[in-house]
Design a protein around this motif. Sequence first.
Motif: not given
Length: 529
Positions: A425, A457-458, A466, A469-470, A474-475
């Motif tokens: 992560r 993973e996300t 996980a 959350p991102p 990151e998203r």
Amino acid sequence: MARRERPLDPGDSPLLRFAADLRALRERAGSPTYRQLALRAHSSAASLSVAAGGRRFPTLAVTSAYVRACGGDVGEWADRWHAVAAALARRRPPPYAGPAAYTAADGDRFFGRERLVEEAVERLRRDRFVVVTGASGAGTTSLLQAGVVHRLATAEDPPAVGTFVPGPDPVAELARGLARLPDPDSVLVVDQLERLQAPAPAGRGRSAGPADLPGLLDVLRAAPCRLVLGLRTDLHDRFAGHPLLAGEPLTVPAPTPEDLTRVVTEPAAAADCTVEDRLLAVLVTGAHRQPGGLALLSAALLATWRHRDGNRLTLAGFHAAGGFEGAVTRGAEAVWAELADGPRQRARDILLRLTEPGDDGAPRALDRRELGDAPGTAAALERLAAARVLTLDRDRAVLAHGAVAQGWPRLAAWTAEDPEALRRRRRLTRAARAWEESGRDPETLWRGRRLAEAEAETGAPGRPDAAYPPGGPEREFLAACATAERARRVQDAVRDARLRAQRRLIAFLAGLLISVSALAAATVPLAVR
């Protein structure tokens, strides 16, 4: 002949009774001189004399030496020493406020910020509005209350001073406070406006919230008195366009080593205590350059004072109180116990992200967008900041002290649950950061197996790795990776289709050529005949 000992002061305090009993023990031992006691105890005659003087509480080491030289029971006297120390602690207020902010009543033990207090008061003489900002944990509240309010209240010709901290109904509370300050020379000190960002307690409404802050600032701007406004830096930046916040604020910086030295030694001196040099070095070094070092230093000092040796604050007492790690654990566990299951999960997610080490090994300050925008994130950040577990400054969040990641057992256990997942992560976070810093260079995007694993993973909330959350960056990074991957696949498909068409064309032309060649070969003999 030995000089006669000075009589004890009149009274019946625990300290006087302790000194009288020490003198009685010496008499039962034949009344040796203090020089003779010093030779037996391998201690100084002056310290032994002070131990039985009744004016200063001796250290445990000096008491034990005195009793041993007089042939007394050292263990029994050690128990008595601890009992007297506890009794004196109850009678004497501590010189440190601990994790709580200093109040106006604490002005006599508030040190290390004198220059800032003078500057704030001087600005108030010139200007009607003074804005004071700082990161969470920088000591802004203590500066305003124990510094500015105390200085104004103890001036030769003190103005009327009121204070206001937003509560459940801030607009009505502010109106009532302003009604008591109609004099234009009176002063209203408004502190912790960031409380408007915190959720209201369960079952209670709030008439003002983040969206109402400009309206509240309008009310303050129309106030008939002078104003000193204290608010966190990120909140000031968000509403810097308001006329009340248009001027240059007085920013509370991190304390210097000299400031920290005064924070430690001056309150102790005022309480007739001394600070061991080794302890002073550890305290100043441990708090310097730490985002929330000032609050943790105060918490550790109070715990060390409760473990003092007579009138001395010692390194041994600091370690016995748990050091900075103990102060961190007490504050962190207190806020953890107050959180419900949902906020606990969000707080856990945030803290795990903030354990990412920086280039110098200390926890990295993260953009708040990297912490995600899941429900409850803002509230969890405010709760953790209020407990001095992390600090908020502008648009960034960081653990308040290195001891949070290293010394809080609960957080250490979380990071040890699945270190490989945590590394993956963090790798995603660093990749998103590098992509942003490179100007979103397509060459930095992930593809293939690495992208597929990250998306799996996300996109699987049930997986332990996980758990959080991102975040926004990151998203965006994963979305850009996915878009680039789809574009690459389309390009690959187009290229493959072209290659297949070319192969078919080549095969057709080759077949045609063979056919033509065969036909030509067949017609040549006919032409010859």
